[in-house]
Write a protein that holds these residues in place. Structure first.
Motif, PDB file in Angstrom:
ATOM      1  N   HIS A  10      -6.721 -10.708   0.936  1.00 39.41           N
ATOM      2  CA  HIS A  10      -5.533 -10.183   0.276  1.00 39.41           C
ATOM      3  C   HIS A  10      -4.277 -10.839   0.856  1.00 39.41           C
ATOM      4  N   HIS A  50       6.472  -5.321   2.636  1.00 40.07           N
ATOM      5  CA  HIS A  50       7.017  -4.295   1.749  1.00 40.07           C
ATOM      6  C   HIS A  50       6.161  -3.046   1.844  1.00 40.07           C
ATOM      7  N   ASP A  54      -1.187  -1.745  -0.129  1.00 42.54           N
ATOM      8  CA  ASP A  54      -2.008  -2.921   0.162  1.00 42.54           C
ATOM      9  C   ASP A  54      -1.302  -3.906   1.098  1.00 42.54           C
ATOM     10  N   HIS A  55      -0.199  -3.446   1.713  1.00 38.76           N
ATOM     11  CA  HIS A  55       0.520  -4.285   2.683  1.00 38.76           C
ATOM     12  C   HIS A  55       0.806  -3.508   3.962  1.00 38.76           C
ATOM     13  N   ASP A 141       4.345 -10.675  -1.616  1.00 31.10           N
ATOM     14  CA  ASP A 141       4.295 -10.358  -3.048  1.00 31.10           C
ATOM     15  C   ASP A 141       5.629 -10.728  -3.687  1.00 31.10           C
ATOM     16  N   HIS A 190      -3.670 -13.243  -2.167  1.00 32.86           N
ATOM     17  CA  HIS A 190      -3.402 -12.118  -3.076  1.00 32.86           C
ATOM     18  C   HIS A 190      -4.109 -12.287  -4.419  1.00 32.86           C
TER      19      HIS A 190
END
Ligand code: NI
Ligand code: MN
Length: 227
Positions: A10, A50, A54-55, A141, A190
């Motif tokens: 990811h 951010h 998922d971060h 992202d 990602h």
């Protein structure tokens, strides 16, 4: 000395600079493609781009175990402190700071940034690390933006760009990003973690190789390269 860059799947990236270990966006325990579990990594520094789950991922769990300093935008650092974790260093977009591991500047990213509990996360960011005479750009992202050209003017040795589409740049815009940034090497990230972001990184790499001077490097989760 070179910087060892490891992609854990990811947007989770490990950076080893001398004795320093940085971990970026440590989404591991809920990540079906993660190449490590949170307890296997012991960073001294954690970067959060951010507020999305998922971060932020396992950042607090890892930080509480290792005592790592968390670096992010001011609003996310405030949220981390509100969770009872004090070791943070807030920065903001355009600002850099000289850490023992190198000079870290926060860059623009076009995205959202609500925290997992819905709190305000400020603006999302990317990271530009200058260390050991090298420059590594982690876009995080983002959609495509023309100011990537300004980042590229710094002379980027390695760029790590999202190609997943749907939530971030897809393959077409990520290829345009490579043309704006003109990094020596690029690694796609990602993608494939969820059904919504399935992509063929090798097909994308072939386009990069055919249309730009940049060398594409497709990593499997857990793979490393040296910069
Ligand atoms: Ni996101
Ligand atoms: Mn994401």
């Amino acid at each position: 000395m070179s910087i060892k860059v490891t992609w854990y799947g990811h947007a989770c990236i490990g950076l080893e600079v001398g004795k320093y270990r940085l971990l970026v966006d440590p989404y591991l325990s809920n990540n079906p493609l993660a190449a490590a579990t949170p307890d296997q990594l012991s960073p001294d520094t954690i970067l959060i781009s951010h507020g999305h789950g998922d971060h932020v991922g396992d950042a607090l769990t890892i930080a509480r175990r290792t005592g790592a300093q968390i670096i992010s935008v001011f609003e996310i650092c405030s949220w981390i402190q509100a969770q009872g974790y004090a070791n943070v260093h807030p920065q903001h977009i355009g600002g850099g700071f000289h850490y023992p591991f190198g000079y870290l500047k926060l860059t623009l990213a076009l995205h959202g940034s609500a925290m997992p509990d819905g709190s305000y996360g400020g603006n999302p960011c990317g990271f530009l690390l200058t260390s050991e005479g090298k420059k590594i750009y982690l876009a995080a992202d983002t959609g495509l933006f023309y100011d990537m050209k300004l980042i590229g003017e710094e002379g980027i040795d390695l760029a790590m760009l999202p190609i997943g589409d749907n939530f971030t740049m897809g393959p077409d815009d990520a290829l345009r990003a490579v043309k704006l940034i003109q990094p020596a090497r690029v690694v796609p990230i990602h993608y494939d973690t969820f059904d919504l972001i399935r992509q063929d990184p090798h097909a994308w790499a072939a386009r990069v190789a055919a249309e730009t001077q940049t060398t594409p490097v497709v990593l499997a989760p857990g793979d490393s390269l040296s910069v």
